[in-house]
Design a protein around this motif. Structure first.
Motif, short mmCIF file in Angstrom:
data_model
loop_
_atom_site.label_atom_id
_atom_site.label_comp_id
_atom_site.label_asym_id
_atom_site.label_seq_id
_atom_site.Cartn_x
_atom_site.Cartn_y
_atom_site.Cartn_z
N PRO A 30 51.88 40.66 35.90
CA PRO A 30 51.47 40.51 34.52
C PRO A 30 50.57 39.48 34.33
N LEU A 31 50.40 38.55 35.28
CA LEU A 31 49.46 37.50 35.16
C LEU A 31 48.04 37.90 35.35
N LEU A 32 47.97 39.16 36.27
CA LEU A 32 47.02 39.32 36.37
C LEU A 32 46.00 40.30 35.38
N LEU A 33 46.76 40.40 34.45
CA LEU A 33 46.16 41.08 33.24
C LEU A 33 45.68 42.32 33.26
N GLY A 34 45.74 43.16 34.41
CA GLY A 34 45.59 44.38 34.66
C GLY A 34 44.37 44.59 35.49
N ARG A 35 44.00 43.51 36.12
CA ARG A 35 42.87 43.06 36.92
C ARG A 35 43.33 43.15 38.35
N GLU A 36 42.28 43.48 39.26
CA GLU A 36 42.34 43.66 40.48
C GLU A 36 42.82 42.06 40.99
N PRO A 37 43.52 42.05 42.30
CA PRO A 37 43.85 40.70 42.49
C PRO A 37 42.41 39.87 42.87
N LEU A 38 41.58 40.55 43.78
CA LEU A 38 40.33 39.88 44.09
C LEU A 38 39.33 39.55 42.88
N ASP A 39 39.42 40.24 41.97
CA ASP A 39 38.75 40.10 40.52
C ASP A 39 39.44 38.86 40.01
N PHE A 40 40.72 38.45 39.91
CA PHE A 40 41.38 37.49 39.28
C PHE A 40 40.99 36.28 39.88
N VAL A 41 40.79 36.38 41.37
CA VAL A 41 40.41 35.03 42.12
C VAL A 41 39.00 34.59 41.72
#
Length: 132
Positions: A30-41
Motif C-alpha cells: 500500500p505504500l506504493l500507492l498503486g504505482r509500479e515499484p520502479l516508478d516509486f523509486v
C-alpha cells in the motif's frame, strides 16, 4: 536526508520484484500507492531537492548505485525524464568510477545506458539549439 528514503525505496522495489515473481502470493504494497515499484523509486529521487541529489547519490553504497543504474535503463525510455536520468547516471558513474572500472559485469549495463543516452540527449540538444 534523501539517502535513507532512497535506500528504503530501492529495498522496497527489490521485495516487490521478488513477490511479483511468485504470482500466487503477490500482494501489492500500500505504500506504493498503486504505482509500479520502479516508478516509486523514481518519484522518490525526483522529490529530493536538486541541491541534495548529489549528496544522496554520494552516500549510496556501490551495490545500490548499480541497482539505480539498472533502473535508469528503463527510465531513459521515457523521453520526458531524460535530462534528470542522465544527471543521475553521470553522477553515479563519476562517484563510483574506480569500482566500475574494476567490475567486469557492469560493462554491458554501461554500454546499454550509453546507447540510450546518446539519442535522447541529441533530441534535447536539437530542441534547445546552439549558437555557432
Amino acid at each position: 536526508r534523501g539517502r535513507p528514503r532512497l535506500l528504503e525505496r530501492i529495498e522496497e522495489h527489490r521485495t516487490q520484484v521478488e513477490k511479483g515473481r511468485n504470482k500466487a502470493k503477490f500482494v501489492p504494497n500500500p505504500l506504493l500507492l498503486g504505482r509500479e515499484p520502479l516508478d516509486f523509486v523514481f518519484e522518490t529521487l525526483k522529490k529530493i531537492k536538486s541541491s541534495d541529489i548529489e549528496q544522496a547519490l554520494i552516500l549510496l553504497p556501490f551495490n545500490d548505485a548499480l541497482k539505480v543504474l539498472a533502473y535508469c535503463e528503463s527510465w531513459l525510455k521515457d523521453p520526458m525524464e531524460t535530462e534528470f536520468t542522465c544527471k543521475i547516471v553521470m553522477t553515479l558513474v563519476r562517484i563510483h568510477l574506480d569500482q566500475i572500472q574494476n567490475t567486469t559485469n557492469v560493462k554491458p549495463l554501461l554500454s546499454s545506458l550509453r546507447e540510450l543516452m546518446r539519442p535522447s540527449l541529441g533530441r534535447i540538444k536539437s530542441i534547445i539549439g546552439t549558437n555557432k
